[in-house]
Each structure stands twice: as structure tokens, then as C-alpha cells.
Design an enzyme around this catalytic site. Structure first.
Site, PDB file in Angstrom:
ATOM      1  N   LYS A 112       0.867  -1.186   0.000  1.00 34.60           N
ATOM      2  CA  LYS A 112       0.000   0.000   0.000  1.00 34.60           C
ATOM      3  C   LYS A 112       0.904   1.236   0.000  1.00 34.60           C
ATOM      4  O   LYS A 112       1.855   1.304   0.789  1.00 34.60           O
ATOM      5  CB  LYS A 112      -0.930  -0.004   1.221  1.00 34.60           C
ATOM      6  CG  LYS A 112      -1.807   1.254   1.311  1.00 34.60           C
ATOM      7  CD  LYS A 112      -2.994   1.069   2.236  1.00 34.60           C
ATOM      8  CE  LYS A 112      -2.669   1.161   3.711  1.00 34.60           C
ATOM      9  NZ  LYS A 112      -2.070   2.450   4.137  1.00 34.60           N
ATOM     10  N   GLU A 181      -9.215   7.415   3.064  1.00 31.80           N
ATOM     11  CA  GLU A 181      -9.267   7.678   4.507  1.00 31.80           C
ATOM     12  C   GLU A 181      -9.780   9.088   4.778  1.00 31.80           C
ATOM     13  O   GLU A 181      -9.310  10.066   4.167  1.00 31.80           O
ATOM     14  CB  GLU A 181      -7.848   7.503   5.099  1.00 31.80           C
ATOM     15  CG  GLU A 181      -7.810   7.738   6.604  1.00 31.80           C
ATOM     16  CD  GLU A 181      -6.506   7.280   7.260  1.00 31.80           C
ATOM     17  OE1 GLU A 181      -5.650   6.685   6.570  1.00 31.80           O
ATOM     18  OE2 GLU A 181      -6.351   7.522   8.462  1.00 31.80           O
TER      19      GLU A 181
HETATM   20  O1  KIV Z   1      -1.397   2.059   8.742  1.00 29.95           O
HETATM   21  C1  KIV Z   1      -2.602   1.850   8.803  1.00 29.95           C
HETATM   22  O2  KIV Z   1      -3.130   1.240   9.721  1.00 29.95           O
HETATM   23  C2  KIV Z   1      -3.440   2.372   7.733  1.00 29.95           C
HETATM   24  C3  KIV Z   1      -4.899   2.404   8.000  1.00 29.95           C
HETATM   25  C4  KIV Z   1      -5.229   3.603   8.822  1.00 29.95           C
HETATM   26  C5  KIV Z   1      -5.685   2.357   6.760  1.00 29.95           C
HETATM   27  O3  KIV Z   1      -2.969   2.795   6.731  1.00 29.95           O
END
Ligand code: KIV
Length: 264
Positions: A112, A181
Site C-alpha cells: 500500500k 481515509e
Molecule cells: O497504517 C494503517 O493502519 C493504515 C490504515 C489507517 C488504513 O494505513
């Protein structure tokens, strides 16, 4: 059976919502997948909930590799996504590829990456070379100082339009999932409707294809500031397992988030 990107795409095509939770260790990986969580996000939020930091900025690639390996050891079936920590995806597509490769070697099936249009070239570079990417837009916690705090994003016409354009560009660049988010629910719905990939929401309303929460928030463990978009599922549950099962059910039945957890 192991959940893959194809499984998630099939769920999306069948309009079946899926539940995502953050996970940082092997024990919880086993518990969460047995309770029906489809995706385990090894989030850099471990900087907050595990390391006690105020931001995620000090989390290193070494930290992420360590926790990804722990989660991968404990999870037999769940899909594993790992965050690219601050400083590992901003320099160049080639540098990002080398860093992402280490997360995949540790057991992640996807990385991600935080950021909008500026990350499009990098998303394209990685996905063309076999590394699936979830793009993360809206409130991207690694940019907390740029935003001047953890604030709702996309609440002006111009910023909402920018997020729509970012989402479309990131999808075109090869992102297989889009995490949004802390943006208004109506905007997240508009983006979800325009894309052909699953969206994952956190503080982005119920129209997203999936929902994610930080594990420690949904278990009511985190001692930091309470946020509107989280829910303590332990409140009406007798065990951690029951709380997680209730979370998964609420996501799948479209009962979480409700209006109490959304932004207008
Ligand atoms: O690092 C994390 O937990 C995240 C979430 C807030 C989506 O990116």
C-alpha cells in the site's frame, strides 16, 4: 483456501463486501482470519499502536519487514497487504520497487502506497513488474505535517475534484485497490461508483467495497484520542473473537459504518 487478488476481485464483482483489519503479529493473524477477516493490513500504524509514537513517520522498512513476516507466519488463508513506510516510496519508482520487493519476500501479497497523482508513475512501474499496489488517498497519515494535523480531506469542491482525478489516474496506472481515509461519505461513494476496482474505506462512509479499521481501535484498546469513524466492537461482545466476528458481519451487512461514523 488462500485469498488472492482474484478472490477479492470476484467478491467485488459479486458486490460482496469484505472486511479488512490491521494486524502486526502471528497470533492475531490466525485469530482474525479464523473470524472471517479477508485482508490483513500490516499497517505503519504500528508506529502508533505498537511503538507508542505520535506519528507513523519513524517506522522503518526493517520494522515493516519484521511485522509482515510475523503476520505471514500466522496467516494461512488471509490476503496480506503491507504498508510502504515513509521515505521508501517517494524517491523514485526504482527505489520503491527495491523496497516493495522486500515486503513481498517477507510474505506480503500487495503493498500500500500513500499519495495521489504524484505516485501514479511509481504505481505504474511496480504493477508492470508484478507487484500489486493498493493506492491510499484522502488523509494520508505520512503527510500529517503537510496537512497540519489529522483532518478531513476533500471537503472543498477543489479538493474533492482533485481526489476524484487522483483516484481515476491511480486506477489507470494499475492500482488494484484504492483505500480512502477520512473523506466525506458522498465523495467516497462518487469515487467508488466511478472506479472498476474495489475501494476500502476508513472514515469514508458505507458505500466503499470494503472497510478497514485499526485492530486496537475496534477492540477498544487504543488509549489515544477517540475518533468519530472508529467503533469499539468489544462493547457488546464477550470475547475478542466475538468482537471480530461482529465487525466482519457488520461490514458485510452494510451496518458499519453507519451515519454516526461518517462525515458529510
Ligand atoms: O497504517 C494503517 O493502519 C493504515 C490504515 C489507517 C488504513 O494505513
Amino acid at each position: 483456501m488462500k485469498i488472492t487478488l482474484s478472490t477479492l476481485r470476484k467478491m467485488y464483482e459479486n458486490r460482496e463486501k469484505f472486511a479488512v483489519l490491521t494486524c502486526y503479529d502471528a497470533l492475531f493473524a490466525g485469530i482474525l482470519e479464523n473470524c472471517g477477516v479477508s485482508v490483513l493490513l500490516v499497517g505503519d500504524s504500528l508506529g502508533n499502536v505498537i511503538q507508542g509514537e505520535a506519528t507513523t513517520l519513524s517506522v522503518t522498512l526493517k520494522d515493516m519487514v519484521y511485522h509482515t513476516r510475523c503476520v505471514a507466519r500466522g496467516a494461512e488463508n488471509a490476503f496480506i497487504m503491507a504498508d510502504m513506510p515513509f521515505g521508501t516510496s517517494q524517491r523514485s519508482p526504482q527505489h520503491t520497487f527495491e523496497n516493495a520487493r522486500k515486503l513481498l519476500a517477507a510474505g506480503a501479497q500487495m503493498v500500500k502506497i500513500e499519495g495521489g497523482h504524484v505516485m501514479a508513475e511509481t504505481v505504474h512501474f511496480l504493477t508492470q513488474r508484478g507487484i500489486p499496489v493498493c493506492a491510499h488517498i484522502g488523509l494520508t497519515p505520512q503527510s500529517v505535517h503537510q496537512f497540519g494535523g489529522y483532518k478531513l480531506q476533500g471537503h472543498t469542491e477543489a479538493s474533492a475534484q482533485q481526489l476524484i482525478e487522483d483516484a481515476l489516474l491511480l486506477e489507470e496506472s494499475g492500482a488494484a485497490l484504492l483505500l480512502m481515509e477520512l473523506i466525506p461519505a458522498a465523495l467516497a461513494e462518487q469515487i467508488t461508483d466511478q472506479l472498476h476496482i474495489p475501494t476500502i474505506g476508513i472514515g469514508a462512509g458505507r458505500a466503499c467495497s470494503a472497510q478497514v479499521l485499526v485492530l486496537h481501535d475496534m477492540l477498544g484498546l487504543y488509549q489515544g484520542k477517540k475518533t468519530k469513524f472508529t467503533k469499539n466492537f468489544m462493547e457488546n461482545s464477550g470475547s475478542i473473537q466475538e468482537a471480530v466476528i461482529n465487525y466482519v458481519k457488520s461490514v458485510k451487512n452494510n451496518q458499519f459504518p453507519d451515519s454516526e461514523h461518517e462525515f458529510q
